[in-house]
Enzyme design. Structure first.
Site, PDB file in Angstrom:
ATOM      1  N   ASP A  45       0.927  -0.989  -0.118  1.00 61.24           N
ATOM      2  CA  ASP A  45      -0.070   0.069   0.037  1.00 61.24           C
ATOM      3  C   ASP A  45       0.847   1.384   0.157  1.00 61.24           C
ATOM      4  O   ASP A  45       2.243   1.300   0.622  1.00 61.24           O
ATOM      5  CB  ASP A  45      -0.877  -0.113   1.025  1.00 61.24           C
ATOM      6  CG  ASP A  45      -1.885   0.991   1.422  1.00 61.24           C
ATOM      7  OD1 ASP A  45      -2.397   1.685   0.494  1.00 61.24           O
ATOM      8  OD2 ASP A  45      -1.894   1.563   2.559  1.00 61.24           O
TER       9      ASP A  45
ATOM     10  N   THR B 154      -0.254   4.793   1.335  1.00 64.79           N
ATOM     11  CA  THR B 154      -0.445   5.712   2.117  1.00 64.79           C
ATOM     12  C   THR B 154      -0.143   4.807   3.563  1.00 64.79           C
ATOM     13  O   THR B 154      -0.888   3.973   3.859  1.00 64.79           O
ATOM     14  CB  THR B 154      -1.589   6.364   2.141  1.00 64.79           C
ATOM     15  OG1 THR B 154      -1.810   6.724   0.690  1.00 64.79           O
ATOM     16  CG2 THR B 154      -1.848   7.322   3.085  1.00 64.79           C
TER      17      THR B 154
ATOM     18  N   GLU C 257      -7.406  14.954   7.422  1.00 63.44           N
ATOM     19  CA  GLU C 257      -8.454  16.004   8.199  1.00 63.44           C
ATOM     20  C   GLU C 257      -7.623  17.089   9.159  1.00 63.44           C
ATOM     21  O   GLU C 257      -7.982  18.175   9.036  1.00 63.44           O
ATOM     22  CB  GLU C 257      -9.563  15.358   8.691  1.00 63.44           C
ATOM     23  CG  GLU C 257     -10.650  14.493   7.219  1.00 63.44           C
ATOM     24  CD  GLU C 257     -11.877  14.516   7.814  1.00 63.44           C
ATOM     25  OE1 GLU C 257     -11.920  14.071   9.052  1.00 63.44           O
ATOM     26  OE2 GLU C 257     -12.785  14.486   6.882  1.00 63.44           O
TER      27      GLU C 257
ATOM     28  N   ASP D  64      -4.549   6.190  -4.426  1.00 61.12           N
ATOM     29  CA  ASP D  64      -4.225   7.501  -4.775  1.00 61.12           C
ATOM     30  C   ASP D  64      -4.202   7.872  -6.360  1.00 61.12           C
ATOM     31  O   ASP D  64      -4.135   6.873  -6.968  1.00 61.12           O
ATOM     32  CB  ASP D  64      -2.689   7.972  -4.206  1.00 61.12           C
ATOM     33  CG  ASP D  64      -2.772   9.164  -3.353  1.00 61.12           C
ATOM     34  OD1 ASP D  64      -3.869  10.021  -3.388  1.00 61.12           O
ATOM     35  OD2 ASP D  64      -1.922   9.177  -2.525  1.00 61.12           O
TER      36      ASP D  64
ATOM     37  N   ASP E 149      -1.523  -0.839   5.987  1.00 63.61           N
ATOM     38  CA  ASP E 149      -1.695  -0.476   7.316  1.00 63.61           C
ATOM     39  C   ASP E 149      -3.308  -0.330   7.498  1.00 63.61           C
ATOM     40  O   ASP E 149      -3.600   0.055   8.759  1.00 63.61           O
ATOM     41  CB  ASP E 149      -1.043   0.742   7.250  1.00 63.61           C
ATOM     42  CG  ASP E 149      -1.550   1.949   6.723  1.00 63.61           C
ATOM     43  OD1 ASP E 149      -2.009   1.894   5.634  1.00 63.61           O
ATOM     44  OD2 ASP E 149      -1.529   2.979   7.402  1.00 63.61           O
TER      45      ASP E 149
END
Lengths: 1114, 364
Positions: free
Chosen positions: A414, A416, A512, A690, A821
């Site tokens: 992955d 990110t 965020e 992404d 993750d």
């Protein structure tokens, strides 16, 4: 009246049977609803007793035995044992019964102990005190007595005793904070909400006065999903229905934090709780070594059966003359003679099977299991894989796959949180093409940026000003960040100083937090959510209040989230932020082109971009939206789907405001790790949600793509221009043509492939044309095989798993490893041969579902290159050696049949047969397989190419297996014929004397067997000694110790007349043998001959064809 | 050991997270746990193995030569008296065999020794094609009966079947092995150059293992009167005499009769020899068996024709390494030479390739 009752019963019955099977109705406080409100559905719920134990005192023995004999190996040995009991066997049933008994007992004790621990844990949880509200007072009772519908009071720092629906909390806004560390490992505090209609009940009496029912789905294991509805009955009013979701459900095992107390109602108890449902076993993964082992086992089973068949046939051929079958000195018993010849032949066959069954040893399974179990501790113990910051080391969830770590060919990672830190930093934002960059905060002031960029203070025009204001508000409002104001700093979140109290922004998504913090640095501070109003401190230090009406949560399918707020001026506004691909199609106005250009530029730099848009709603539109949302939220069935539809309808006609860019830094040593993996011959694929530019930039940064790499693109953009077919063929021509051209040249052009989700699904979709269905897939695989690195972007979680599966089932069946993750990686972690979870910031779901969990991506290097390599070497030797030593053991027995009239006479004594695998030769190989290091850890780390030496199961391939088997056969022949010539040709048989009072002795068959056995034990142990590269004191101890043990045991076994035994055939046999000079000379000679070829082979191979590992030694 | 390890359970069944298990999870930095135990790391290379090969060669070859010479010095004489040939003196006996005949059949075989046997001479009988190692045969005995256990004497183990009882009477000693005990009598006569026959004294004690004779085999009951000790039992079917009449010497009678003990140790292979008698050296002056003519007188009781067996008598001297044993010596010489040869080959390889590899390694 009677009629109505009857009807009531019928409807109740029918309803219970037909309509409400998949939901349950809970009466809060066991108060029945007002008559006629809903059909009464009687349901029985389990009590709150947690039973994680498998056995009780009574069923332990039968159940455990049943479980154990379900394993095919154990069953096989049981069968052999039973055969031995039934037929007249050559070896006593003890020889196979004892090892089996030992194995079964050890396993039973281990499982019994584990179960006892579970019982104890169950007991302590079941007896832990709980406060229940009954008749307006709080009553203390035991956790196990809790029933569905009870209203429970939970105090701060207490653990929830079952799954509860939050009714009210001591906090005014009806929220409570909860940590689910023990459930999923996430240490962050999560907020749960009470339904607004019940949050006013602050005391026991008030709570007790509540009259409501809860309808909810039947328990299901997904921790993050819950669908329900609460009906609140007020006097003379229609019942009030409110939706309940996962945000209202407090899970058993979670702990209440920062909230004085809460009232909640139990809805799932005991084994129905989500926690209990989550302890279902996962599907078992099998390692490649295990598969080879099973293949070898089948070969050995065939050998075993053919040996038995050959011997049976030869036996009957040999004894066809009665003088051989029954010479005068050796008659059969009457019963035996009376048997039919077919039955006799069959029992003979079985007897041969029994005699040779040791070739498949019981102890191998035990040893392999012990090796895996104990060996996995080394991973957890490794301090190099301990992360100080996280306070945790590697974690082993299954020990079955240790050696698979040394076999990985494809790594799917992955991006990110795995390759990158998932530690977001707000870099810039762009409103209508104007860029704003917040800078490091110095004394609370924002420093101006480079002159070329428009600054926030530059006076903008009216239109732009308006958009700018909206943009910042949008970012301040459109999120699910919570503000935590507290003194205790136990969370790792970054603090922001806001005068006196320290407050934190907490969110499940680091993006965020980064955005809200970025906004703060640009002058707009989000203060808090109070009474459904969001408060913002704007640039002019004024507090603006927006009423939060709806949150349209983020999900990975939509890839955006929205909020609907009402400004103080009474405007209804919908703010949306999300991935560019999901926003742009819904935009109707705004400076799309400028924003798009900026977004793409940022993406190229490896930044994560989000687009922000808004839509102002007229009251009528708002009402419509409200209606759709609440409708969907109240639905019990297909709620997800209906919500998605509602969202789709609401989130449209946007005006584009701008975009943001957030940087996610690469993890420490990620590039180094990827480089090592490449050198080790693994193909690394990055699978990310992404977008392409961002992901590609990360790939370059992490050295997945180098500057020399030629990038092949297989993206939607290209397939729009050309047909998929043409693109695929183009690419394959490039790749393959290049290869055939430079077939001889050493440095091949290195290719990198980029593919996106849409194209991938087009490739994988079985096309309707009959010809091309499997074709695209094959071409795609062919291209992938020739690329050193592949980047898959815009992937949905399920597509990640699809990719893994695609590679997994491709014709080479490569071993795959998936590392990730987040929750979106779980599917691929479960799909891959080895799943590795990173204990990341996105929660513990990945780590929980993985086979191994590590704190950081960089730890993968040691995990694979060092641990994987070691485990593979160890287990490969273990498996080969086990088969080898049993060939050595059993083959002489087979040869002996040719000299004893195929009478199944065992060569060795019962004790030797029994103990050979249990004690004489078991410990050295076990310890070897735990601590052998053929090269040092440093060498393995320094030189990743050594990993290629063990790739593709190289130590367990058929030629290697054949070599070991041949070596075993050769040794067996040496043992047997060596002893044969010593006994047969010469006077040695009958005479041998040396230095003893006995002047002569007669050596019988047991001495013969003992001689063979002694040579066998020594040879087999010394063979292992020759293979040992790493002699610690433990190796010395077990190797010399077990030889010594053999000698001492033999002396003891032959040293006395054993009472209660009906034969004394070993009496003094060993001593007599040792007192003879030729026996000593013979033993030394035979051991030397047996070991000689292996030593020569080793030396020659090392000198002439050294492997990379061997070269690394010097 | 398991304390620092989280509850890792089988099939996903995890203990209920109850008590707070907050502990320092940092792994211990011990040599064992970090897999860094100090170790000796030998590597088998041509360089290290070479000397070993030469040493083995140098040790094995002399041992082999020694063994071979010793073995060659041992004198052995073997004579087959089965009597399958018409010309053989025992032909008649072998043809006219029946278990029931009361009159023993005897035959005499003349032979001559070319060389004198100097030291003690061991006299063996050898049988061929006799499967003493047949499973049914090997287990057909009762060790506790032979150890003097009185209950086993009366109730022989069922392993002895079908030689456990004869007409309801327990057989002592029971079993197929005992039943088929070798019962030829062999006598040796030296024919003086002047024609007189001198019987050579044969020692019948000291031919069994000491431990067998004194511990493993015991007469039942401790009764000096063997006849009463074996009261209530019957002789094995094929025996002519009961067990307590095997010898007149009380020390060599019953179960502790050495011929019996020797027979009871089942041979490993179908062709075997067993020690029969020892001819003790009288004094240093005269050889035990001078060269000359001898006669072997056989009381032919033991039938082997039915299973195509052969019977032999072997006379042999022994040395420090036992009996005549050329195999061991030859094997030692061969292995020693092979090791030496391999040593040379490895030396060449080591010089040719070992250095090349080293240079090739440097750029890496």
């Amino acid at each position: 009246m009677d009629f109505s009752v009857l009807r009531n019963i019928i409807s109740r019955y029918c309803a219970g049977e037909e309509y409400w099977v998949d939901s349950r109705t809970v009466y809060i406080g066991h108060k029945e609803p007002p008559p006629g409100a809903e059909a009464y559905i009687p349901q029985r719920y389990p009590d709150n007793r947690i039973v994680s134990s498998k056995y009780t005192l009574w069923n332990f023995i039968p159940k455990n035995l049943f479980e154990q004999f379900r394993r095919i190996a154990n069953f096989y040995f049981l069968l052999i044992f039973l055969v031995q009991l039934i037929i007249d066997t050559p070896t006593s049933p003890v020889t196979s019964g004892l090892p089996l008994f030992f194995v079964i007992t050890v396993t039973a004790i281990k499982q019994g102990y584990e179960d006892w621990l579970r019982h104890k844990a169950d007991c302590s949880t079941n007896e832990c005190p709980v406060d229940v509200v009954q008749q307006g007072t709080v009553v203390r009772t035991q956790s196990s007595k809790l029933r569905v519908g009870d209203v429970v009071m939970v105090r701060e720092d207490e653990t929830f005793p079952c799954d509860l629906i939050l009714l009210s909390s001591s906090r005014d806004d009806g929220t409570c904070y909860v940590t689910t560390t023990s459930l999923d490992g996430e240490s962050s505090h999560k907020t749960y909400y009470a339904v607004p209609d019940t949050m006013a009940f602050k005391t026991e009496q008030e709570v007790d006065s509540l009259h409501a029912t809860i309808e909810c789905e039947q328990p299901q294991p997904d921790l993050y999903k819950f669908v329900g509805r609460i009906n609140i009955y007020k006097e003379r009013e229609d019942p009030l229905a409110r939706p309940l979701g996962a945000e209202n459900l407090l899970l058993r095992g979670a702990t209440l934090k920062n909230t004085e107390h809460i009232y909640a109602v139990a809805i799932y108890t005991g084994m129905d709780t989500k926690m209990a449902l989550n302890y279902q076993s996962k599907s078992q993964k099998r390692s490649a070594v295990e598969k080879s082992m099973n293949a070898f086992l089948i070969v050995y089973l065939c050998i075993l059966i053919s040996k038995a068949v050959i011997n049976t046939v030869l036996k009957y051929a040999w004894q066809c003359s009665p003088d051989r079958d029954e010479p005068w000195y050796n008659h059969r018993t009457e019963i035996d003679r009376g048997r039919h010849v077919v039955i006799r032949a069959f029992t003979d066959f079985l007897a041969f099977m029994v005699l040779f069954n040791y070739i498949i040893p019981v102890s191998m399974y035990v040893t392999v299991e012990m090796q895996k179990f104990l060996g996995s501790y080394f991973i957890a113990w490794d301090k190099d894989m301990y992360d100080e910051e996280l306070g945790e080391g590697a974690q082993v969830n299954t020990s079955d796959l240790n050696e698979e770590l040394g076999q990985v060919e494809y790594v799917f990672t992955d991006k990110t949180g795995t390759l990158t830190e998932n530690n977001m930093e707000f870099i810039e934002c762009c409103v209508d093409g104007h860029v704003y960059i917040p800078h490091a905060i110095c004394n609370g002031q924002i420093l101006s940026a480079a002159s070329s960029i428009d600054m926030i203070d530059s006076s903008p025009g009216g239109y732009r000003r308006e958009h700018e204001e909206l943009f910042f508000r949008a970012l301040c409002l459109c999120h699910t960040v919570q503000v935590k104001e507290e003194e205790t700093v136990d969370s790792i979140k970054r603090g922001i100083h806001q005068g006196k109290p320290t407050s934190f922004y907490i969110s499940s998504s680091p993006d965020e937090v980064a955005l809200v913090e970025g906004m703060k640095r640009l002058g707009y501070t989000y203060l808090r959510l109070k009474d459904s109003h969001m408060e913002i401190l704007n640039k002019d230090d004024e507090i603006e209040r927006f009423e939060l009406l709806h949150v349209l949560n983020f999900d990975s399918v939509r890839r955006r989230m929205s909020v609907i707020v009402k400004s103080s001026a009474g405007e209804y506004l919908l703010f949306c932020k999300g991935a560019d691909s999901s926003i742009f199609p819904r935009v109707v106005s705004g400076k799309v082109e400028q924003v798009r250009a900026r977004v793409e530029q940022n993406a190229v730099e490896g930044l994560r971009t989000l687009c922000v848009a808004y839509r102002s709603l007229s009251p009528a539109e708002y009402k419509e939206a409200c209606y759709q949302l609440s409708n969907a939220k109240l639905a019990l069935q297909d709620r997800e789907q209906r919500l998605a539809q509602a969202y789709d309808l609401i989130e449209r006609n946007f005006t584009l405001l701008g975009a943001t860019a957030v940087e996610d830094r690469l993890q420490e040593k990620a590039a180094d790790t990827i480089e090592s993996l490449h050198k080790a011959g693994m193909k690394v694929w990055v699978l990310t949600g992404d977008k392409m530019e961002t992901a590609a930039a990360t790939c370059y940064a992490s050295k997945l793509f180098r500057s020399s790499t030629q990038i092949l693109e297989l993206t939607k953009k290209r397939t729009e221009e050309q047909s998929l077919h043409d693109v695929l063929f183009d690419l394959s021509r490039t790749v393959l043509g290049q290869r055939s051209l430079s077939g001889l040249s050493v440095d091949c052009q290195d290719y990198g492939l980029i593919i996106d989700g849409a194209t991938l699904s087009a490739v994988l979709k079985p096309s309707p044309e009959s010809s091309g269905s499997g074709n695209y897939r094959e071409i795609f695989l062919e291209i992938c095989r020739n690329c050193s690195a592949v980047l898959c972007c815009r992937m949905a979680p399920l597509q990640k798993a699809q990719i893994v599966k695609l590679i997994k089932v491709s014709k080479e069946h490569p071993i795959t490893l998936a590392i990730g993750d987040g929750a979106n990686d779980v599917s691929m972690i479960l799909e891959a041969h080895v799943g590795i979870g990173i204990m990341g910031k996105e929660g513990r779901q990945a780590a929980r579902n993985s086979d191994y969990a590590i704190p950081k991506f960089k730890h993968l290097k040691k995990m694979l290159l060092v641990h994987g390599h070691f485990y593979y070497i160890r287990i490969a030797e273990l498996v080969q050696y086990f088969f080898y030593k049993n060939v050595c053991f059993i083959f002489p027995q087979f040869l002996y049949q040719f000299f004893c009239g195929f009478s199944q006479q065992p060569l060795y004594d019962t004790a030797y047969l029994t103990l050979y695998n249990i004690s004489f030769t078991s410990l050295p190989i076990l310890l070897y397989s735990l601590i052998e290091k053929h090269v040092s850890i440093e060498t393995l780390k320094r030189d990743p190419t050594l990993y290629r030496d063990v790739a593709k199961n190289s130590l367990l391939r058929w030629p290697v297996f054949l070599y070991w088997t041949c070596l075993g056969l050769f040794n067996a022949c040496i043992f047997f014929f060596g002893a044969y010539f010593l006994f047969d040709n010469t006077t040695f048989t009958s005479n041998g004397q040396l230095m003893t009072t006995n002047t002569q002795m007669m050596f019988g068959n047991w001495t013969f067997g003992t001689l063979v056995f002694t040579v066998l034990v020594f040879t087999v142990t010394l063979k292992l000694a020759l293979d040992t590269h790493h002699w610690t004191w433990i190796n010395h101890f077990v190797i010399w110790g077990s030889l010594l043990f053999y000698v001492i045991f033999s002396l003891l076994w032959g040293g006395i007349i054993w009472p209660f035994m009906n034969y004394q055939r070993m009496y003094y046999v060993f001593m007599q043998m040792l007192s003879s000079g030729p026996a000593w000379l013979g033993i030394i000679l035979l051991i030397t001959i047996s070991l000689l070829p292996d030593v020569v082979k080793k030396v020659l191979c090392r000198t002439l064809w050294p492997t990379a590992t061997e070269r690394a030694h010097r | 050991m398991a304390s620092s390890y989280n509850a890792k359970e089988e099939d996903g069944h995890v203990a209920v997270p109850g008590g707070g298990t907050i502990q320092n999870k940092k792994p211990d930095n011990t040599a064992f746990k970090q897999q860094r135990l100090p170790a000796w790391q030998p590597i088998l290379t041509a360089g290290t193995v070479l000397p070993a090969f030469f040493v083995i060669g140098l040790i094995f070859i002399p041992i082999g030569i020694g063994l071979y010479v010793t073995s060659n010095n041992i004198k052995e004489f073997e004579i087959d008296y089965t009597g399958t040939d018409m010309s053989s003196p025992c032909f008649n006996c072998s043809q006219s065999f029946s278990w029931n005949s009361t009159r023993p059949c005897t035959c005499a075989l003349p032979f001559s020794l070319e060389q004198p046997f100097e030291s003690n001479v061991f006299m063996y009988y050898g049988l061929s094609n006799f499967y003493q190692n047949h499973r049914r045969y090997v287990k057909s005995r009762d060790d506790s009966q032979l150890n003097g256990d009185t209950t086993s004497l009366m109730n022989p183990s069922k392993e002895c079947e079908p030689y456990a009882r004869n007409e309801k009477m327990p057989i002592a000693p029971c079993g197929a092995i005992a039943n088929s005990m070798f019962n030829d009598t062999l006598d040796l006569y030296y024919i003086d150059p002047n024609g007189t026959r001198i019987q050579i004294p044969l020692m019948k004690k000291g031919i069994a293992w000491w431990t067998d004779k004194h511990v493993k085999f015991r007469n039942p009951g401790g009764n000096p009167n063997l006849t009463s000790a074996f009261q209530g039992t019957t002789k094995p079917i094929n025996w002519r005499k009961p067990v307590y009449e095997l010898d007149t010497d009380a020390e060599n009678n019953g179960f502790i009769n050495e011929d019996f003990i020797v027979w009871m140790r089942t041979a490993a292979l179908p062709t075997f020899r067993k020690l029969y008698r020892i001819i003790q050296k009288k004094n240093n002056m005269t050889p035990t068996l001078p060269r000359g003519n001898y006669t072997l007188e056989v009381t032919y009781n033991y039938p082997v024709r039915s299973f195509e067996g052969r019977k032999r008598v072997i006379l042999s001297t022994i040395s420090w390494m036992g009996g005549k044993n050329p195999f061991l010596g030859i094997a030692y010489i061969t292995v020693g030479s092979v090791c030496f040869f391999l040593g040379v080959v490895l030396l060449i390889i080591h010089h040719k390739y070992g250095s090349r590899n080293n240079t090739a390694d440097i750029p890496n």
